[in-house]
Motif scaffolding. Structure first.
Motif, PDB file in Angstrom:
ATOM      1  N   LYS A   1      38.642  30.989  47.079  1.00 38.24           N
ATOM      2  CA  LYS A   1      39.275  30.048  45.910  1.00 38.24           C
ATOM      3  C   LYS A   1      40.183  31.084  45.069  1.00 38.24           C
ATOM      4  O   LYS A   1      39.768  32.161  44.616  1.00 38.24           O
ATOM      5  N   ARG A   2      41.156  30.277  44.380  1.00 41.80           N
ATOM      6  CA  ARG A   2      41.966  31.348  43.562  1.00 41.80           C
ATOM      7  C   ARG A   2      41.614  30.623  41.942  1.00 41.80           C
ATOM      8  O   ARG A   2      42.015  29.410  41.694  1.00 41.80           O
ATOM      9  N   GLY A   3      40.832  31.274  41.201  1.00 46.63           N
ATOM     10  CA  GLY A   3      40.735  30.992  39.950  1.00 46.63           C
ATOM     11  C   GLY A   3      41.511  31.694  38.999  1.00 46.63           C
ATOM     12  O   GLY A   3      41.651  30.828  37.905  1.00 46.63           O
ATOM     13  N   CYS A   4      41.813  32.752  39.001  1.00 45.50           N
ATOM     14  CA  CYS A   4      42.491  33.556  37.658  1.00 45.50           C
ATOM     15  C   CYS A   4      43.404  34.375  38.181  1.00 45.50           C
ATOM     16  O   CYS A   4      44.387  34.826  37.270  1.00 45.50           O
ATOM     17  N   ASP A   5      43.582  34.995  39.549  1.00 45.39           N
ATOM     18  CA  ASP A   5      44.661  35.971  39.929  1.00 45.39           C
ATOM     19  C   ASP A   5      44.380  37.421  39.156  1.00 45.39           C
ATOM     20  O   ASP A   5      45.323  38.040  39.382  1.00 45.39           O
ATOM     21  N   LEU A   6      43.502  37.314  38.330  1.00 44.74           N
ATOM     22  CA  LEU A   6      43.325  38.744  37.475  1.00 44.74           C
ATOM     23  C   LEU A   6      42.008  39.311  37.844  1.00 44.74           C
ATOM     24  O   LEU A   6      41.485  40.388  36.963  1.00 44.74           O
ATOM     25  N   GLY A   7      41.319  38.969  38.659  1.00 43.29           N
ATOM     26  CA  GLY A   7      39.894  39.713  39.069  1.00 43.29           C
ATOM     27  C   GLY A   7      38.846  39.463  37.832  1.00 43.29           C
ATOM     28  O   GLY A   7      37.792  40.082  37.711  1.00 43.29           O
ATOM     29  N   THR A   8      38.967  38.148  37.337  1.00 41.36           N
ATOM     30  CA  THR A   8      38.014  37.966  36.293  1.00 41.36           C
ATOM     31  C   THR A   8      37.049  37.009  36.447  1.00 41.36           C
ATOM     32  O   THR A   8      36.081  36.704  35.903  1.00 41.36           O
ATOM     33  N   CYS A   9      37.411  35.869  37.482  1.00 42.82           N
ATOM     34  CA  CYS A   9      36.364  34.685  37.721  1.00 42.82           C
ATOM     35  C   CYS A   9      35.540  34.932  39.097  1.00 42.82           C
ATOM     36  O   CYS A   9      34.479  34.729  39.284  1.00 42.82           O
ATOM     37  N   GLY A  10      36.058  35.943  40.204  1.00 39.11           N
ATOM     38  CA  GLY A  10      35.325  36.134  41.391  1.00 39.11           C
ATOM     39  C   GLY A  10      35.242  35.184  42.363  1.00 39.11           C
ATOM     40  O   GLY A  10      34.580  34.987  43.292  1.00 39.11           O
ATOM     41  N   CYS A  11      36.040  33.871  42.005  1.00 45.23           N
ATOM     42  CA  CYS A  11      35.947  32.717  43.115  1.00 45.23           C
ATOM     43  C   CYS A  11      36.699  33.279  44.362  1.00 45.23           C
ATOM     44  O   CYS A  11      36.384  32.893  45.436  1.00 45.23           O
ATOM     45  N   CYS A  12      37.401  34.306  44.408  1.00 38.67           N
ATOM     46  CA  CYS A  12      38.053  35.014  45.448  1.00 38.67           C
ATOM     47  C   CYS A  12      37.577  36.013  46.230  1.00 38.67           C
ATOM     48  O   CYS A  12      38.054  36.449  47.219  1.00 38.67           O
ATOM     49  N   THR A  13      36.112  36.244  45.631  1.00 39.36           N
ATOM     50  CA  THR A  13      35.346  37.233  46.593  1.00 39.36           C
ATOM     51  C   THR A  13      35.473  37.114  48.232  1.00 39.36           C
ATOM     52  O   THR A  13      35.066  36.185  48.693  1.00 39.36           O
ATOM     53  N   VAL A  14      35.640  38.195  48.927  1.00 38.98           N
ATOM     54  CA  VAL A  14      35.392  38.014  50.372  1.00 38.98           C
ATOM     55  C   VAL A  14      34.822  39.227  50.744  1.00 38.98           C
ATOM     56  O   VAL A  14      34.647  40.396  49.761  1.00 38.98           O
ATOM     57  N   MET A  15      34.174  39.464  51.843  1.00 39.43           N
ATOM     58  CA  MET A  15      33.424  40.662  52.333  1.00 39.43           C
ATOM     59  C   MET A  15      34.583  41.357  53.103  1.00 39.43           C
ATOM     60  O   MET A  15      35.266  40.825  54.214  1.00 39.43           O
ATOM     61  N   ILE A  16      34.646  42.448  52.936  1.00 41.60           N
ATOM     62  CA  ILE A  16      35.352  43.291  53.568  1.00 41.60           C
ATOM     63  C   ILE A  16      34.749  44.664  54.223  1.00 41.60           C
ATOM     64  O   ILE A  16      34.016  45.392  53.516  1.00 41.60           O
ATOM     65  N   ASP A  17      34.694  44.501  55.560  1.00 41.60           N
ATOM     66  CA  ASP A  17      33.710  45.543  56.018  1.00 41.60           C
ATOM     67  C   ASP A  17      32.405  45.599  55.470  1.00 41.60           C
ATOM     68  O   ASP A  17      31.952  46.700  55.240  1.00 41.60           O
ATOM     69  N   GLY A  18      31.962  44.395  54.864  1.00 42.42           N
ATOM     70  CA  GLY A  18      30.410  44.295  54.689  1.00 42.42           C
ATOM     71  C   GLY A  18      30.235  44.645  53.123  1.00 42.42           C
ATOM     72  O   GLY A  18      29.244  44.402  52.485  1.00 42.42           O
ATOM     73  N   THR A  19      31.451  44.856  52.480  1.00 36.51           N
ATOM     74  CA  THR A  19      31.483  45.069  50.884  1.00 36.51           C
ATOM     75  C   THR A  19      32.002  43.930  50.368  1.00 36.51           C
ATOM     76  O   THR A  19      33.437  43.653  50.652  1.00 36.51           O
ATOM     77  N   PRO A  20      31.508  43.198  49.283  1.00 34.36           N
ATOM     78  CA  PRO A  20      32.210  42.103  48.374  1.00 34.36           C
ATOM     79  C   PRO A  20      33.469  42.796  47.749  1.00 34.36           C
ATOM     80  O   PRO A  20      33.147  43.614  46.991  1.00 34.36           O
ATOM     81  N   ARG A  21      34.564  42.186  47.773  1.00 28.67           N
ATOM     82  CA  ARG A  21      35.760  42.719  47.160  1.00 28.67           C
ATOM     83  C   ARG A  21      36.557  41.426  46.722  1.00 28.67           C
ATOM     84  O   ARG A  21      36.619  40.418  47.392  1.00 28.67           O
ATOM     85  N   LEU A  22      37.366  41.542  45.253  1.00 25.95           N
ATOM     86  CA  LEU A  22      38.079  40.366  45.007  1.00 25.95           C
ATOM     87  C   LEU A  22      39.281  40.643  45.932  1.00 25.95           C
ATOM     88  O   LEU A  22      40.241  41.467  46.023  1.00 25.95           O
ATOM     89  N   SER A  23      39.745  39.412  46.527  1.00 29.71           N
ATOM     90  CA  SER A  23      40.666  39.641  47.480  1.00 29.71           C
ATOM     91  C   SER A  23      42.132  39.178  46.548  1.00 29.71           C
ATOM     92  O   SER A  23      43.264  39.566  46.834  1.00 29.71           O
ATOM     93  N   CYS A  24      41.912  38.926  45.300  1.00 29.43           N
ATOM     94  CA  CYS A  24      43.253  38.778  44.353  1.00 29.43           C
ATOM     95  C   CYS A  24      43.725  40.144  44.042  1.00 29.43           C
ATOM     96  O   CYS A  24      44.839  40.158  43.362  1.00 29.43           O
TER      97      CYS A  24
END
Lengths: 936, 200
Positions: free
Chosen positions: B51-74
Motif C-alpha cells: 500500500k501507498r500511504g505517504c510516499d515519504l517513508g513515514t507510514c510503513g504501509c509499503c513495507t516489503v521484505m527484501i532478502d529477508g529484511t523489511p524495507r520501505l518500498s517507497c
C-alpha cells in the motif's frame, strides 16, 4: 424568541403535544416513559412494530430483559469473532480506492490553488490541451452546480468557480495517459489571478470583511465570515448566583486531522450505456451518489457508487468530495476510466479534520455541590467550506449537556470561514473539545470545593430513562457503573492527589450520540435511516444487502452477527454485500456512530421475517405452533422436547416450495424525539453512549515531556456484540485522543500556510507512545439497540483528553488550556509557575494535595442515594418520568417551562444578554443582511 | 506542482528491464531507470497488497521484505534491489494456508481498516523469522516504523504474540478455510445445545 413552532422536526411531527387538560400546546413535550420507544401522541400513528419494543413490555422474556433476547440463540452475539472481512485484509486482497485498476485507465491530476484567497480572472487551457497524452481537461466552468454534505450549506464546487478559498483548493483537473504527463500538464495552465485579502484568524472572521469568503445573500450576517451562529439557553439562570465554586477557563485547541492511512482515491468510469460507475473509499456513498447526480446533471439511477474498502475514515471520508466529481467529469470527457489518487499533502488540503477552536467555559456549583451553571462559548474555525460545520456549531454546545444534571445551560457558538482547508467531522464530532473543557472545569470546581472529582460526578449524574436539560431522551445509561469501574480498576482512592511530583492521575467522562435522530436529507422525510435486504436461497446461505459502509469498524461483521444470531446459523453462512449502490438499499452512511445501531436493527427486522417463514414451514412439518418452536444451530425443534425437530435446510426447502428464495426487507427509523426549539434536532439520538476514563501520566518537570503510562477506559456500549471489536475501538480511540491532547496539531504559519502536511511532522503517536490501555466494557443494555447495543466508535475518544489534562494537573499542579500539550507548552507552564512561586528548581514544585471538606460526605451520601435510584430505573422498576432539574427540586411530571419562573428555553439572546456575550457570542451583535435591507 | 514556467517533460528516463523474484516467482518488467520500487510493485508487478500511504517513508504501509529484511518500498529505487528476493503480503501465505501472523491478525483484531496491515505483517514476520519469542518491547521496536490509526497497536502486539506462540509450536495453526469441510451435521445436531432461557 422562545420555542415557537415552525422548525421542522421529526418525520411526520407537527411539533405539538397534548396536555392533560386536553389543550394542545406548541412546543411542550411530554416525557416518554421508559421503554416507550419514544412514541408520542403528537406524532402521526406509525407501525409500532417498526421500533423494537423495549424494556418493560408485558410479555415475559425468557433470557434477560431485552426484547431481542427472545430471539437470541447464543450463536455469535457477544462472542469475540474475527471481522468477516479480515482475511481479505491480511492477505492483501482487500481492494481500496487506488487498488481499482480498470482496463484502459488514465490518470487524473488536480491543479490546486497556490493562493489563499483569489479571484480567477481567466484560465487558459490551450497549452494543456495541446500537450500530447492529455485526454481531458476540466475547469470550474464544467461544474456549475453546487454541492455539500448538508443540504442547508451547499457551498462546494467540483472546481473553483470564480474564487479559490484556500491554498490547495481545486482549480482545474486534467487526465492523461500516465501520471508524469498529467503532472506536466498541470504546469501548462495559464491563470490570471486577482489576489484577495485572506482571513486566517477565526476571531477576525467575526468582523466585517471586504469580501466575505462565501455570500449567503439575505441570510448573510452583515459582511462577516460567520457561517453559523448559535445561541441556546436552558434552565434557571438565577441558580448561578452566589456559587460556592466556580471554574472559568479559556481554551485554545489546535486543529487535528484524522490521519487515516489510506489517501483519498477515486476511479470513475462511464460504462457503454452511459451509466457512471464510481469507485471510492467513502463513509457516505449515498450522499456522494446524490451530489454526483446534482453536479453531473444525471439522474441518480444512472450512477452506481461502489464503495471500495475504506482505509480508515474517522469522519475524514464522510463528505462528497470535489475530486470525486472531477474524476467523473474527466471520465465523461475522455470516455475512459479515470483514476485520481491523492498524495499525502493533498489529503491535508482537503482536510475535514477537527475544528481549531477557541472555547471559553464558565461553570458554577451551588452550596450542595450541584452544577448550577454551564456556560460555553465556542468559536470554531471552519476553514474554506461548510462541510458538516452547521452541525458542529451545535454539537460544541449541546453534547456537553449530559451526563450531568444541570441547573442552567448557556451556549453561544459561531463557526467562521477562514482561508484554510475546510474543517469538518472527525471522530467525536464537535463534542471533543468542549467535553475536554467542561471535564477539566469540573475537576477545578472539585478542587476548590475540596471534594473528590469522581464523587462530584457521581452525585450529579442523570439517571437512566431521563431527559437532559436540552431535551435529549436518555434511555440506557451506564455512566455510574463506568465511573465506579475505573475508580476501582485504577486504584484511584490510593493515588489521587497522593502521587509524588511528576506523577499524576486524572478522570474524564464522555457522552456521545449513537446515531443521529434525523437523517441529513429530510425530504422525502419518510425514508428509513437504514434498510437491509436479505435473501436465502436453497443452499441455505443468507445473502444480506446493506449499504452500511464498513470503514474498518466492523459494521459488516455486526450485521452478519445479528443475522447469524437470529437465524442460529454459523457466521460463515452469512454473506454481506455492501459495496454497490446498485444492489444495496439506501443507507445514510458511517457517521454519527449510527451504523451498528441502525443497520443491525434493520437487519434484525429482516432476519425476523425470514425466521417467521422458517418457523411456519417447520409448523407445517412438525405440527407444533411456532410459539413452541425454537431455532438452534441449523435445527428447529419443539421447545419441550428437542428430539422433535427438523433441520434448517428441510424447513427452508419447505418454505421455498411455492416461492423460491426467501426474501425479506427490514428497516430502521429512529423514534420521534426531542424538543421543538430551533436546533433541537442537533444532538438528538435514539441512544447515547457514556464513558469514563482514568489516565495516569508521568510529567518530566525539567523538560515538560508528558508520557501517558496507563489508561483505564470504561465505555458503556449497551451490549458488546463483538467484544474484540469494541475493545479495538476503545484502544484506538485512546490512541487518537492521546494524539490530539499530546502531539497532533495542524500548524499554520504566520502567512497562513499549512506547514506540516505530512505524517512526519504531523505527529501521530507511534507504538512507543501508547500507554497500557485497559478497556472496560459496560453493558447497560439499551432498550432500542440491537440486542441492547449502542455505539462504541466515537464516544470512547472524548474522555481521554480531559483525563490526561487533569492528570497533568495532579502531577505538577498546572492547568494547561492550550492543546496539544507539547513539551514546550508544558515547560512554559512550569516556568511560569516557578516564577510565580519564586522557586528555582522545578523538582521543588509542590504537588497538589487534597483534604476533604465536609461537603465530601454530603456528596458520597447523595451518590449512594442516586445509585439506588438509578438501579431501579435501569431495571425499570421505577418508570416515573425524570427530567433534568429534579435535583434542583423541580417536579418532574410538569414541563419545566410551566412550573419554574425564570426557566427558559431560548435560541436568541435578549437585549441585556447582548452586552455580556463571549467571543463567539459576539456574532449576535451583527445583523443579517435582510434585517439591514440588503443582501442579494 | 503549480507554476507558470514550462517544465520540460519529466518522464523520459531510459527504460530498463528490471528483474527480481517476487513472492517466489521470477519477474521481469520494463521500468524507467529511476522507478521507485513501490510503483513497480503496484503498477507493473501487480502486487496491489503493497500500500501507498505517504510516499515519504513515514507510514510503513509499503513495507516489503527484501532478502529477508523489511524495507520501505517507497524509499527504494527498483534498480537498487535488482535480482533480490522480495516478499510482499501476497507471499506470506503458503498456498491456501495463511501464515500464522495472518490468521492471528484476523483473530486478535490486529486489523481494523486493514490498510496498514500488509506493512505490519511484513515487519512482524521479519521479526518472527529472527525471534520466535519476542517481548512486547521487542515487538514495539520491530513495528515502530509502521503507523496504525485504528487499533492503538495493542491488538497488533497481541496478534504478533499469538503468531509467535504458533511459531514456537505451542499453539496449532488454523486450517485453511478452503479445505474440504463437509457440514458435519447437515441435519443439525440431534440434541442441540440449549440456548440461554430455553432450558426445559
Amino acid at each position: 424568541m422562545n420555542m415557537s413552532g415552525g422548525y421542522r422536526q421529526q418525520p411526520g411531527g407537527s411539533g405539538q403535544t397534548t396536555r392533560k387538560d386536553g389543550k394542545r400546546v406548541a412546543g411542550k413535550q411530554s416525557f416518554p416513559p421508559p421503554g416507550s420507544g419514544g412514541s408520542r401522541p403528537h406524532m402521526t400513528p406509525r407501525d409500532l412494530d417498526y421500533i423494537p419494543e423495549s424494556v418493560g413490555g408485558k410479555e415475559e422474556q425468557p433470557a434477560g430483559s431485552h426484547i431481542h433476547d427472545r430471539v437470541r440463540t447464543g450463536t455469535t452475539v457477544g462472542k469475540e469473532i474475527p471481522l468477516v472481512d479480515s482475511n481479505a485484509k491480511v492477505t492483501g486482497q482487500a481492494w481500496y480506492g487506488d487498488d481499482v485498476r480498470l482496463p484502459n485507465e488514465i490518470i487524473g491530476k488536480i491543479l490546486r490553488s497556490p493562493h489563499h484567497y483569489a479571484r480567477i480572472k481567466s484560465i487558459d487551457t490551450s497549452k494543456v490541451e495541446a500537450l500530447p497524452g492529455v485526454l481531458a481537461v476540466a475547469t470550474g466552468e464544467d461544474s456549475p452546480h453546487r454541492f455539500g454534505v448538508l443540504p442547508v450549506t451547499k457551498d462546494e464546487h467540483a472546481m473553483a468557480v470564480e474564487k479559490v478559498r484556500h491554498v490547495g483548493d481545486l482549480v482545474a483537473c486534467v487526465a492523461a495517459i500516465d501520471e508524469a504527463t498529467a503532472m506536466q500538464a498541470l504546469n501548462l495552465f495559464e491563470i490570471e489571478w486577482e489576489i484577495l485579502d485572506p482571513v486566517f484568524d477565526p476571531k477576525k472572521g467575526l468582523e466585517d470583511a471586504e469580501e466575505p469568503i462565501h455570500w449567503r445573500g439575505k441570510y448573510h450576517l452583515s459582511k462577516t465570515n460567520v457561517q453559523k451562529r448559535v445561541f441556546q439557553e436552558f434552565g434557571d439562570r438565577s441558580l448561578v448566583e452566589k456559587p460556592l465554586a466556580e471554574s472559568h477557563g479559556k481554551w485554545s485547541m489546535a486543529g487535528v486531522h484524522h490521519g487515516f492511512t489510506e489517501p483519498h482515491a477515486v476511479v470513475a468510469h462511464w460504462g457503454p450505456n452511459g451509466r457512471l460507475q464510481l469507485y471510492t473509499p467513502q463513509q457516505v456513498p449515498h450522499y456522494t451518489h446524490r451530489a454526483l447526480s446534482t453536479v453531473l446533471d444525471v439522474p441518480m439511477h444512472q450512477i452506481n457508487v461502489i464503495r471500495t474498502f475504506v482505509g480508515g475514515g474517522f469522519g475524514g471520508k464522510s463528505d462528497p468530495f470535489p475530486h470525486e466529481m472531477c474524476a467523473a467529469i474527466l471520465a465523461r470527457k475522455s470516455g475512459r476510466p479515470v483514476r485520481i489518487t491523492f498524495d499525502r499533502e493533498e489529503v491535508y488540503w482537503i482536510n475535514r479534520g477537527r475544528h481549531p477552536s477557541h472555547i471559553e467555559v464558565k461553570m458554577t456549583a451551588d452550596d450542595e455541590a450541584r452544577i448550577s451553571g454551564f456556560d460555553i462559548d465556542a468559536l470554531i474555525d471552519g476553514g474554506g467550506f461548510a462541510s458538516f460545520g452547521h452541525v458542529t456549531s451545535y454539537y460544541n454546545g449541546v453534547l456537553a449537556t449530559a451526563p450531568y444534571e444541570l441547573g442552567s445551560f448557556h451556549y453561544t457558538g459561531a463557526r467562521v470561514w477562514t482561508n484554510k482547508p475546510a474543517s469538518g467531522a472527525m471522530r467525536g464530532h464537535g463534542a471533543v473539545n468542549t467535553r475536554c473543557a467542561v471535564e477539566v472545569g469540573l475537576d477545578e470546581m472539585a478542587e476548590s470545593m475540596q471534594v473528590d472529582p469522581i464523587d462530584l460526578r457521581l452525585a450529579n449524574l442523570l439517571p437512566p430513562h431521563s431527559r437532559t436539560i436540552s431535551g435529549f431522551r436518555i434511555t440506557s445509561n451506564g455512566m455510574r457503573e463506568a465511573l465506579e469501574k475505573v475508580r476501582e480498576g485504577s486504584n484511584w482512592d490510593e493515588k489521587f492527589r497522593q502521587l509524588p511530583l511528576g506523577k499524576g492521575i486524572g478522570i474524564g467522562c464522555g457522552f456521545f450520540i449513537s446515531g443521529s435522530g434525523l437523517p441529513i436529507h429530510w425530504d422525502p422525510n419518510r425514508f428509513p435511516h437504514a434498510t437491509v435486504h436479505m435473501q436465502v436461497d436453497m443452499d441455505g446461505g443468507v445473502t444480506v444487502h446493506t449499504g452500511a459502509a464498513d470503514i474498518g469498524q466492523g459494521s459488516t461483521t455486526a450485521v452478519a452477527q445479528v443475522v447469524s444470531e437470529v437465524l442460529a446459523l454459523p457466521i460463515e453462512m452469512i454473506h454481506v454485500r455492501s459495496h454497490e449502490s446498485d444492489t444495496s438499499p439506501v443507507d445514510l452512511g458511517s457517521y454519527s456512530s449510527r451504523v451498528t445501531f441502525m443497520n443491525a436493527n434493520a437487519a434484525i427486522r429482516a432476519a425476523l421475517e425470514i425466521r417467521e417463514q422458517l418457523l411456519n414451514a417447520a409448523w407445517e412439518i412438525l405440527g407444533y405452533h411456532p410459539d413452541n418452536l425454537v431455532l438452534n444451530d441449523r435445527r428447529i425443534y419443539y421447545k419441550h422436547d428437542p428430539a422433535i425437530g427438523v433441520s434448517y435446510l428441510k424447513a427452508l426447502h419447505k418454505a421455498q416450495e411455492d416461492k423460491g428464495s426467501l426474501i425479506a426487507s427490514g428497516a430502521y427509523r429512529s423514534p420521534p424525539m426531542g424538543g421543538v426549539h430551533k436546533g433541537a434536532a442537533a444532538g438528538l439520538a435514539p441512544a447515547y453512549s457514556f464513558s469514563a476514563y482514568v489516565a495516569e501520566v508521568d510529567v518530566d518537570v525539567e523538560t515538560g515531556i508528558i508520557r501517558c503510562t496507563d489508561v483505564w477506559a470504561a465505555h458503556d456500549c449497551g451490549k458488546a456484540l463483538n467484544p474484540m471489536a469494541v475493545k479495538g475501538q476503545i484502544i484506538g480511540s485512546c490512541h487518537m485522543g492521546l494524539g490530539q491532547v499530546l502531539s497532533e496539531k495542524m500548524v499554520y504559519g504566520r502567512t497562513g500556510h499549512l506547514q506540516n502536511a505530512n505524517l512526519l511532522e504531523y505527529k501521530i503517536p507511534s507504538v512507543h507512545e501508547m500507554p497500557n490501555v485497559e478497556p472496560i466494557i459496560i453493558e447497560s443494555c439499551d432498550p432500542e439497540g440491537p440486542f441492547g447495543a449502542k455505539e462504541a466508535g466515537e464516544g470512547p475518544l472524548l474522555p481521554i483528553l480531559p483525563a490526561v489534562v487533569n492528570a497533568v494537573y495532579d502531577a505538577v499542579g498546572i492547568r494547561l488550556r492550550n492543546l496539544p500539550l507539547t513539551p514546550d507548552v508544558v515547560f512554559k507552564g512550569i516556568e511560569k509557575m516557578l516564577k510565580e512561586m519564586k522557586i528555582d528548581d522545578p523538582e521543588d514544585l509542590p504537588s497538589p494535595r487534597l483534604t476533604h471538606s465536609p461537603l465530601q460526605s454530603t456528596l458520597v451520601a447523595r451518590a449512594q442515594e442516586h445509585k439506588v435510584r438509578d438501579k431501579a430505573r435501569q431495571r425499570t422498576e421505577d418508570t416515573s418520568p425524570y427530567v433534568n432539574g429534579v435535583l434542583f427540586g423541580f417536579d418532574p411530571t410538569i414541563p419545566l417551562e410551566d412550573q419554574v419562573e425564570g426557566w427558559r428555553t431560548a435560541t436568541e439572546p435578549n437585549p441585556e444578554q447582548l452586552a455580556e456575550l463571549g467571543l463567539a457570542g459576539r456574532a449576535w451583535l451583527k445583523k443579517e443582511q435582510r434585517e439591514m435591507g440588503g443582501g442579494n | 506542482m503549480v507554476g507558470s514556467e514550462h517544465i520540460e517533460m519529466i518522464p523520459t528516463p531510459a527504460k530498463k528491464v528490471w528483474s527480481a523474484e517476487v513472492n517466489g516467482t521470477p519477474v521481469e518488467v520494463l521500468v524507467a531507470s529511476n522507478a521507485v520500487l513501490l510503483d513497480v510493485l503496484r503498477d507493473k508487478v501487480g502486487t496491489l497488497g503493497v500500500k501507498r500511504g505517504c510516499d515519504l517513508g513515514t507510514c510503513g504501509c509499503c513495507t516489503v521484505m527484501i532478502d529477508g529484511t523489511p524495507r520501505l518500498s517507497c524509499l527504494c529505487l527498483a534498480g537498487q534491489v535488482q535480482d533480490s528476493a522480495i516478499t510482499t503480503v501476497e507471499g506470506l501465505a503458503d498456498g491456501a494456508h495463511l501464515a500464522p501472523i495472518q490468521s492471528c491478525f484476523a483473530e486478535y483484531g490486529g486489523s481494523q481498516c486493514g490498510f496498514c496491515t500488509p506493512g505490519f505483517l511484513i515487519s512482524a514476520q521479519a521479526l518472527l523469522n529472527e525471534n520466535d519469542s519476542p517481548t512486547d518491547k521487542e515487538i514495539a521496536c520491530a513495528i515502530e516504523g509502521n503507523l496504525c490509526r485504528c487499533t492503538g497497536y495493542q491488538q497488533i502486539i497481541d496478534s504478533i504474540q499469538g503468531a509467535a506462540a504458533i511459531h514456537r509450536g505451542e499453539v496449532e495453526a488454523a486450517k485453511p478455510a478452503s479445505d474440504p469441510h463437509p457440514d458435519p451435521h447437515p441435519e443439525g445436531p440431534e440434541e442441540p445445545n440449549m440456548p440461554p432461557g430455553h432450558a426445559r
